[in-house]
Write a protein that holds these residues in place. Structure first.
Motif, mmCIF file in Angstrom:
data_model
loop_
_atom_site.group_PDB
_atom_site.id
_atom_site.type_symbol
_atom_site.label_atom_id
_atom_site.label_comp_id
_atom_site.label_asym_id
_atom_site.label_seq_id
_atom_site.Cartn_x
_atom_site.Cartn_y
_atom_site.Cartn_z
ATOM 1 N N SER A 10 0.811 -1.207 0.000
ATOM 2 C CA SER A 10 0.000 0.000 0.000
ATOM 3 C C SER A 10 0.846 1.259 0.000
ATOM 4 N N THR A 11 1.729 1.390 1.018
ATOM 5 C CA THR A 11 2.478 2.625 1.169
ATOM 6 C C THR A 11 3.449 2.847 0.039
ATOM 7 N N LEU A 12 4.113 1.801 -0.395
ATOM 8 C CA LEU A 12 5.117 1.989 -1.425
ATOM 9 C C LEU A 12 4.486 2.231 -2.785
ATOM 10 N N ALA A 13 3.310 1.694 -3.020
ATOM 11 C CA ALA A 13 2.656 1.894 -4.309
ATOM 12 C C ALA A 13 2.223 3.340 -4.473
ATOM 13 N N ALA A 14 1.792 3.971 -3.382
ATOM 14 C CA ALA A 14 1.398 5.375 -3.428
ATOM 15 C C ALA A 14 2.284 6.136 -2.466
ATOM 16 N N PRO A 15 3.119 7.069 -2.932
ATOM 17 C CA PRO A 15 4.129 7.679 -2.090
ATOM 18 C C PRO A 15 3.599 8.317 -0.821
ATOM 19 N N MET A 16 2.415 8.901 -0.848
ATOM 20 C CA MET A 16 1.955 9.624 0.321
ATOM 21 C C MET A 16 0.833 8.947 1.061
ATOM 22 N N ALA A 17 -0.137 8.409 0.380
ATOM 23 C CA ALA A 17 -1.309 7.906 1.081
ATOM 24 C C ALA A 17 -2.076 6.962 0.174
ATOM 25 N N VAL A 18 -2.949 6.218 0.806
ATOM 26 C CA VAL A 18 -3.833 5.320 0.073
ATOM 27 C C VAL A 18 -5.258 5.666 0.473
ATOM 28 N N GLY A 19 -6.097 5.946 -0.501
ATOM 29 C CA GLY A 19 -7.478 6.276 -0.191
ATOM 30 C C GLY A 19 -7.622 7.521 0.649
ATOM 31 N N LEU A 277 20.880 2.058 14.646
ATOM 32 C CA LEU A 277 21.333 2.812 13.481
ATOM 33 C C LEU A 277 20.697 4.196 13.572
ATOM 34 N N GLY A 278 21.491 5.175 13.930
ATOM 35 C CA GLY A 278 20.970 6.517 14.130
ATOM 36 C C GLY A 278 20.673 7.236 12.827
ATOM 37 N N MET A 279 19.518 7.846 12.755
ATOM 38 C CA MET A 279 19.086 8.576 11.556
ATOM 39 C C MET A 279 19.614 10.013 11.633
ATOM 40 N N GLU A 280 20.932 10.154 11.486
ATOM 41 C CA GLU A 280 21.554 11.467 11.653
ATOM 42 C C GLU A 280 21.579 12.217 10.319
ATOM 43 N N HIS A 281 20.417 12.627 9.897
ATOM 44 C CA HIS A 281 20.282 13.321 8.616
ATOM 45 C C HIS A 281 19.073 14.238 8.666
ATOM 46 N N GLY A 282 18.945 15.078 7.663
ATOM 47 C CA GLY A 282 17.777 15.932 7.548
ATOM 48 C C GLY A 282 16.681 15.271 6.737
ATOM 49 N N ASN A 283 15.566 15.994 6.588
ATOM 50 C CA ASN A 283 14.443 15.536 5.760
ATOM 51 C C ASN A 283 14.591 16.122 4.362
ATOM 52 N N PHE A 284 14.528 15.272 3.350
ATOM 53 C CA PHE A 284 14.691 15.731 1.969
ATOM 54 C C PHE A 284 13.525 16.626 1.549
ATOM 55 N N TYR A 285 12.307 16.242 1.955
ATOM 56 C CA TYR A 285 11.110 17.002 1.608
ATOM 57 C C TYR A 285 10.597 17.736 2.841
ATOM 58 N N GLU A 286 9.903 18.836 2.631
ATOM 59 C CA GLU A 286 9.446 19.677 3.729
ATOM 60 C C GLU A 286 8.052 19.277 4.199
ATOM 61 N N GLY A 287 7.715 19.727 5.414
ATOM 62 C CA GLY A 287 6.366 19.600 5.948
ATOM 63 C C GLY A 287 5.945 18.180 6.290
ATOM 64 N N LYS A 293 7.098 10.910 3.627
ATOM 65 C CA LYS A 293 7.982 10.320 2.626
ATOM 66 C C LYS A 293 9.240 9.746 3.286
ATOM 67 N N LEU A 294 9.687 10.376 4.349
ATOM 68 C CA LEU A 294 10.849 9.855 5.070
ATOM 69 C C LEU A 294 10.542 8.477 5.661
ATOM 70 N N ILE A 295 9.372 8.347 6.286
ATOM 71 C CA ILE A 295 8.978 7.042 6.833
ATOM 72 C C ILE A 295 8.886 6.024 5.707
ATOM 73 N N GLN A 296 8.290 6.430 4.599
ATOM 74 C CA GLN A 296 8.168 5.544 3.449
ATOM 75 C C GLN A 296 9.543 5.077 2.968
ATOM 76 N N ALA A 297 10.531 5.988 2.962
ATOM 77 C CA ALA A 297 11.876 5.629 2.510
ATOM 78 C C ALA A 297 12.478 4.544 3.400
ATOM 79 N N TYR A 298 12.212 4.615 4.700
ATOM 80 C CA TYR A 298 12.738 3.586 5.606
ATOM 81 C C TYR A 298 11.983 2.272 5.457
ATOM 82 N N VAL A 299 10.676 2.339 5.232
ATOM 83 C CA VAL A 299 9.916 1.113 4.968
ATOM 84 C C VAL A 299 10.483 0.426 3.732
ATOM 85 N N GLU A 300 10.744 1.205 2.687
ATOM 86 C CA GLU A 300 11.262 0.640 1.446
ATOM 87 C C GLU A 300 12.671 0.077 1.638
#
Length: 304
Positions: A10-19, A277-287, A293-300
């Motif tokens: 579900s999440t990976l097929a649609a980058p932001m949301a499903v339904g 594994l520390g997520m020592e980075h910024g967010n690529f996309y805002e808001g 999208k950050l959560i989605q990137a880790y799921v993927e």
């Protein structure tokens, strides 16, 4: 359909949301939080648009999303009551505390490499204070950066000065079961520092010869400094106690740069690694969208 398959299909097929549902709503509808294979640790501010500014609320949100750890470089500088509240929130959520920076870092002048006794004493005093911080938040690891090169000394003398300081720090930490993790940093973001490569950190740890002195392998820094990530991780494996994450270029979440994080994570997982594994980075996309999208990137990247 189990939770992992639901999230992946579900999440990976649609980058932001499903339904029309946000990722948080999808997780709730799927029966709870995502079951990550590795223990990724976000930091404060990473989900501020979803969770607000309160540290406890942010920790709670991370736990809701399935993250099982948390790190906070600035923990030592927070008020004691804030440290205690954050420690309690982590315990309540069953989350592990990752690294915090243990001491003042000398970015532009030598401290440990130079062998100055007063600067060594200052460093050791920070280590003693960090023991108390670690107790309040139930931390095991703390970051140590040996500071700037001493350009007036041969490298061998500098290395011995650093090793001696770390041996004395290890004597402070060993009775408490605490571990300082040495972080090699790249020459582009932090020019002139003493510690830059994984092999150098490995050699130092072997000389210190203590369970309280290990390597923090920051994948972002080492991609810039030396590349050859998986072979270098393999070579230094028995001295690595902690990882940090950031894609290159940009130092943002996995999938936004050139590092094949899915393969790197798969390798680390195959070694039986159960720590953080520390997520020592910024967010690529805002808001909010960027946080989702950050959560989605880790799921993927965790789907291997």
């Amino acid at each position: 359909m189990n939770r992992r398959n639901f999230i992946q299909t579900s999440t990976l097929a649609a980058p932001m949301a499903v339904g029309g549902f946000s990722i948080k709503e999808i997780f709730n509808k799927s029966g709870g939080k995502h079951d990550f294979q590795l223990k990724y640790a976000p930091h404060l501010g990473m989900f501020k648009h979803h969770a607000g500014s309160d540290p406890v609320d942010q920790i709670n949100f991370m736990a809701e999303m399935g993250f099982r750890a948390f790190e906070d470089n600035g923990m030592s500088n927070r008020d004691v009551d804030v440290q205690k509240k954050m420690g309690d929130a982590l315990a309540k959520n069953g989350m592990d505390m990752g690294v915090f920076v243990a001491h003042k870092i000398y970015w532009n002048e030598p401290n440990l490499a130079g062998g100055d006794e007063d600067l060594r004493a200052e460093f050791l005093d920070y280590i003693k204070k960090s023991v108390e911080v670690a107790k309040r938040v139930n931390a095991k690891w703390m970051t140590v950066v040996p500071g700037h090169l001493d350009l007036r000394k041969e490298m061998g003398y500098q290395t011995q000065n650093v090793v001696e300081s770390l041996k004395q720090a290890s004597e402070i930490l060993e009775p408490h079961g605490l571990v300082m993790v040495l972080e090699p940093l790249n020459f582009m973001n932090h020019p002139g520092l003493f510690l830059t490569k994984s092999a150098q950190a490995y050699e130092i740890c072997k000389h210190v010869d203590s369970p309280s002195c290990k390597i923090l392998y920051d994948i972002y820094h080492q991609q810039i400094t030396e590349g050859n990530l998986i072979p270098n991780i393999e070579q230094s494996w028995d001295e690595i106690a902690y990882f940090q994450i950031g894609d290159n270029p940009g130092r943002k979440e996995p999938t936004t740069g050139e590092i094949n994080y899915k393969n790197v994570f798969k390798y680390i997982h195959s070694k039986g690694y159960n720590d953080i594994l520390g997520m020592e980075h910024g967010n690529f996309y805002e808001g909010k969208e960027g946080e989702e999208k950050l959560i989605q990137a880790y799921v993927e990247s965790d789907s291997f």
